[in-house]
Design a protein around this motif. Structure first.
Motif, PDB file in Angstrom:
ATOM      1  N   THR A  81      64.513  41.349  70.798  1.00 42.31           N
ATOM      2  CA  THR A  81      64.682  42.638  71.365  1.00 42.31           C
ATOM      3  C   THR A  81      66.253  43.078  71.419  1.00 42.31           C
ATOM      4  O   THR A  81      66.553  44.200  71.021  1.00 42.31           O
ATOM      5  N   MET A  82      67.091  42.038  71.707  1.00 44.22           N
ATOM      6  CA  MET A  82      68.359  42.056  71.381  1.00 44.22           C
ATOM      7  C   MET A  82      68.874  42.640  69.931  1.00 44.22           C
ATOM      8  O   MET A  82      69.757  43.712  69.850  1.00 44.22           O
ATOM      9  N   THR A 138      70.934  46.956  66.238  1.00 46.66           N
ATOM     10  CA  THR A 138      70.625  47.708  64.995  1.00 46.66           C
ATOM     11  C   THR A 138      70.343  49.210  65.355  1.00 46.66           C
ATOM     12  O   THR A 138      70.814  50.110  64.499  1.00 46.66           O
ATOM     13  N   MET A 139      69.946  49.429  66.595  1.00 40.91           N
ATOM     14  CA  MET A 139      69.767  50.950  66.733  1.00 40.91           C
ATOM     15  C   MET A 139      71.237  51.524  67.093  1.00 40.91           C
ATOM     16  O   MET A 139      71.599  52.466  66.713  1.00 40.91           O
ATOM     17  N   THR A 141      69.566  51.278  74.979  1.00 40.03           N
ATOM     18  CA  THR A 141      69.943  49.890  75.272  1.00 40.03           C
ATOM     19  C   THR A 141      69.973  49.662  76.727  1.00 40.03           C
ATOM     20  O   THR A 141      69.610  48.618  77.260  1.00 40.03           O
ATOM     21  N   TYR A 142      70.594  50.625  77.448  1.00 40.16           N
ATOM     22  CA  TYR A 142      70.953  50.483  78.842  1.00 40.16           C
ATOM     23  C   TYR A 142      69.261  50.404  79.845  1.00 40.16           C
ATOM     24  O   TYR A 142      69.211  49.218  80.442  1.00 40.16           O
ATOM     25  N   THR A 143      68.320  51.250  79.234  1.00 37.83           N
ATOM     26  CA  THR A 143      67.050  51.100  80.179  1.00 37.83           C
ATOM     27  C   THR A 143      66.306  49.837  79.516  1.00 37.83           C
ATOM     28  O   THR A 143      65.415  49.382  80.581  1.00 37.83           O
ATOM     29  N   THR A 144      66.550  49.345  78.333  1.00 37.32           N
ATOM     30  CA  THR A 144      65.734  48.297  77.999  1.00 37.32           C
ATOM     31  C   THR A 144      66.523  46.866  78.449  1.00 37.32           C
ATOM     32  O   THR A 144      65.612  46.024  79.025  1.00 37.32           O
ATOM     33  N   SER A 145      67.739  46.925  78.436  1.00 36.85           N
ATOM     34  CA  SER A 145      68.408  45.432  78.826  1.00 36.85           C
ATOM     35  C   SER A 145      68.885  45.291  80.289  1.00 36.85           C
ATOM     36  O   SER A 145      69.102  44.209  80.769  1.00 36.85           O
TER      37      SER A 145
END
Length: 347
Positions: free
Chosen positions: A241-242, A247-248, A297-301
């Motif tokens: 996931t990281m 990559t994004m 990235t914020y909402t996921t991590s």
């Protein structure tokens, strides 16, 4: 799909692209585009459902219209010059029509509407082929005719594509649509530098393709298509996931990742050619792309979904889907920036 049928389709698609890239005759270029288009339709409808059928129909209609424009431009140029050669595109009307046809095939704005819709309605593997391999043939023709194209039209399309690629992805939660809008923006960056330095356009393409392949490969590994499912992956595979998020961010052009390199070199080249306003506008519009990748990235991590204690240890179990090419592709997609002096020497 039958393996024999799949092999035949892939071979036809590859041969169609190679025919376009190696031809100097407009009729052979048109034939190569048609082979390529007809071969990819079964790949788009590999999953038999109404959504994939709709996506394949939209793709077919757009590409057939673009092929019609391409053949019309070649015939107009033939009547004007008496040549079928690619390097003899002298007639201004033929040049404008050819640029329009190739822009439709690439999905440049204002002909971009089909790209997110088609990408959303097809499987991840077909989306990967659509956003990488299918760009090679039109870009190779644009590379060959770049001194003969209409510069103003190409630059307007480039600026619009960068803007649409940023604005369109702001309110998306589907990862395939986000990748489609990212592709539109990257095509805009390539078109902006094509007029001044075609070799730098190839450099951008060489970097864009590995980044897209890496992102789609990691999404296919986990069958992830939405930001919500990406958020739930932290419990199963935190490292993968990281890497997807990094990559994004590289796709968005965040330094010091690989994706910053082509944007940096393109802006530098535009400034050298006194396109100050164009380069400044492009740099500001690139922040839109970076914003929606940063938001993912914020909402996921940083915002963890409520989970049970059992799911929090799922990452410790061995995951069966392992690919040998993934580690080198991840390195290429994120850590190439220190090699930029070598790139400048090659330029």
């Amino acid at each position: 799909m039958n393996p024999m049928t799949f092999s035949l389709i892939m071979m036809t698609m590859i041969l169609g692209t190679l025919l376009v890239m190696t031809s100097s005759h407009w009729f052979l270029v048109w034939a190569g585009f048609e082979m390529n288009m007809l071969a990819i339709i079964p790949l788009l409808t590999k999953q038999h459902n109404p959504r994939s059928t709709e996506a394949a129909t939209k793709y077919f209609m757009t590409q057939a219209t673009a092929s019609m424009f391409l053949m019309m431009a070649a015939i107009i140029n033939l009547l004007y010059t008496g040549h079928w050669s690619i390097q003899k595109l002298i007639n201004p009307m033929a040049s404008i029509m050819m640029t329009t046809a190739l822009a439709m095939k690439l999905g440049l704005s204002p002909f971009h509407f089909w790209v997110p819709e088609v990408t959303q309605g097809i499987p991840l593997l077909s989306g990967l082929i659509l956003l990488t391999w299918q760009k090679l043939a039109p870009l190779s023709i644009l590379y060959m005719i770049s001194p003969l194209t209409n510069t103003n039209i190409l630059m307007i399309m480039a600026l619009l594509s960068i803007a649409i690629g940023g604005w369109g992805g702001l309110n998306q939660t589907q990862l395939r649509k986000i990748m489609a809008y990212s592709s539109i923006a990257h095509m805009g960056w390539m078109m902006s530098i094509l007029v001044y330095n075609p070799t730098m356009m190839l450099l951008n393409l060489y970097i864009y393709i590995p980044m897209t392949i890496t992102t789609f490969s990691l999404l296919m590994m986990n069958s992830t298509t939405t930001t919500t499912s990406l958020s739930h992956m932290w419990n199963k595979m935190p490292l993968i996931t990281m890497i997807i998020l990094i990559t994004m961010l590289s796709l968005g052009g965040l330094p010091p990742l690989t994706g910053f390199l082509p944007k940096w070199l393109i802006i530098q080249e535009l400034v050298k050619n006194n396109s100050i306003i164009m380069s400044t506008t492009m740099a500001l519009l690139a922040l839109l792309n970076l914003y929606f990748y940063t938001r993912i990235t914020y909402t996921t991590s940083l915002t963890m979904f409520p989970t049970t204690n059992n799911t929090k240890i799922m990452w410790q179990f061995k995951y069966p889907k392992q690919t040998l090419y993934t580690p080198p592709m991840i390195i290429i997609s994120t850590l190439i920036l220190p090699m930029s002096p070598m790139t400048l020497i090659l330029e």
